[in-house]
Scaffold this motif. Sequence first.
Motif, mmCIF file in Angstrom:
data_model
loop_
_atom_site.group_PDB
_atom_site.id
_atom_site.type_symbol
_atom_site.label_atom_id
_atom_site.label_comp_id
_atom_site.label_asym_id
_atom_site.label_seq_id
_atom_site.Cartn_x
_atom_site.Cartn_y
_atom_site.Cartn_z
ATOM 1 N N VAL A 271 0.869 -1.187 0.000
ATOM 2 C CA VAL A 271 0.000 0.000 0.000
ATOM 3 C C VAL A 271 0.900 1.228 0.000
ATOM 4 O O VAL A 271 1.831 1.329 0.806
ATOM 5 N N LEU A 272 0.629 2.157 -0.903
ATOM 6 C CA LEU A 272 1.370 3.420 -0.993
ATOM 7 C C LEU A 272 0.534 4.528 -0.374
ATOM 8 O O LEU A 272 -0.614 4.761 -0.785
ATOM 9 N N LEU A 273 1.090 5.226 0.616
ATOM 10 C CA LEU A 273 0.421 6.352 1.266
ATOM 11 C C LEU A 273 1.015 7.655 0.742
ATOM 12 O O LEU A 273 2.222 7.871 0.848
ATOM 13 N N ILE A 274 0.160 8.519 0.173
ATOM 14 C CA ILE A 274 0.612 9.799 -0.390
ATOM 15 C C ILE A 274 0.088 10.928 0.500
ATOM 16 O O ILE A 274 -1.126 11.110 0.644
ATOM 17 N N HIS A 275 1.000 11.682 1.079
ATOM 18 C CA HIS A 275 0.651 12.719 2.053
ATOM 19 C C HIS A 275 0.048 13.959 1.400
ATOM 20 O O HIS A 275 0.051 14.120 0.177
ATOM 21 N N GLY A 276 -0.452 14.869 2.245
ATOM 22 C CA GLY A 276 -1.019 16.132 1.790
ATOM 23 C C GLY A 276 0.043 17.213 1.629
ATOM 24 O O GLY A 276 1.245 16.926 1.583
ATOM 25 N N SER A 277 -0.405 18.478 1.576
ATOM 26 C CA SER A 277 0.501 19.571 1.212
ATOM 27 C C SER A 277 0.591 20.666 2.270
ATOM 28 O O SER A 277 0.934 21.800 1.954
ATOM 29 N N GLY A 278 0.299 20.343 3.523
ATOM 30 C CA GLY A 278 0.380 21.367 4.558
ATOM 31 C C GLY A 278 1.814 21.750 4.883
ATOM 32 O O GLY A 278 2.752 20.988 4.632
ATOM 33 N N PRO B 292 -11.341 29.305 2.284
ATOM 34 C CA PRO B 292 -10.446 30.087 3.155
ATOM 35 C C PRO B 292 -9.446 29.196 3.885
ATOM 36 O O PRO B 292 -8.296 29.592 4.105
ATOM 37 N N GLY B 293 -9.872 27.966 4.243
ATOM 38 C CA GLY B 293 -8.971 27.049 4.931
ATOM 39 C C GLY B 293 -7.787 26.654 4.070
ATOM 40 O O GLY B 293 -6.636 26.696 4.523
ATOM 41 N N LEU B 294 -8.036 26.263 2.813
ATOM 42 C CA LEU B 294 -6.945 25.871 1.925
ATOM 43 C C LEU B 294 -6.073 27.069 1.568
ATOM 44 O O LEU B 294 -4.848 26.941 1.456
#
Length: 278
Positions: free
Chosen positions: A30-37, A139-141
């Motif tokens: 399984v490949l986990l791809i993180h977010g951009s924070g 606004p959050g992003l």
Amino acid sequence: MDEPSEEVGLSVDVNGVKTNYHDLGDGPPVLLIHGSGPGVSAWANWRTVLPLLGRAHRVLAPDIVGFGYTDRPAGLVYGPDVWLEHLLGFLDAVDVPKVSVVGNSFGGALALRLAIAAPERVDRLVLMGSVGVPFEITPGLDAVWGFEPSLDAMRNLMRVFTYNGSAVNEDLVRLRLDAATRPGVHEAYAGMFPQPRQDGVDLLTLADELIAAVPHETLIVHGRDDQVIPLSNSVRLLELLDRAQLHVFARCGHWVQIEQGQRFAALLESFLAEQAAV
């Protein structure tokens, strides 16, 4: 400052880029791809999921080029094609020909792009609070991509990610601020999503017909109270993807994997186990 040992895992050369990644467990990969924070890394994003999912799977979680403790090549212009090439190169480097893919937020758009560009390399697909369809930037992003380092800004941002702030403590705030202000990190990050940041959303958006052609079984997950990526994104993905299901967690923000960690891991395990039974 010493590098936080937990965030620094194994290292592999991916097309000349020294890539930091975590490799845990044994079984179907399984490949986990993180977010951009800001301050994100594979470990920061997936630390609660890795040991749970690793009970029955080989879990691979790389820091995408430009993020975390993977090298940031001088002069590299970041964008979806660069990130996709890095992910495919990573799978080659660790000798994994086919993998189930879990993408979080920004990582969801990359997971979709991977499934479209190389469908033969994807078993099952999981999209969590995903980008990839058109939407007006929240606004959050805008706050996430427009982050300017300070303790107060990071504290406020951590609260934006969660339903009621209960998952946020000062240690986490300081850890993420330290990660976001390591030498060269913020400079690279600030160049990824410049104003107008709606352009960043549009750059990660894929055409409806490309998404609709994705043949994989897909699990879509979203927090009902997400302030960063609207729930309507996941509803739209459900409409487009023929072999999809949608699970929505109430009283949950953008950090499903942290706010609903045990339930999210159980949902993932159940969905991925169907793959082994086919």
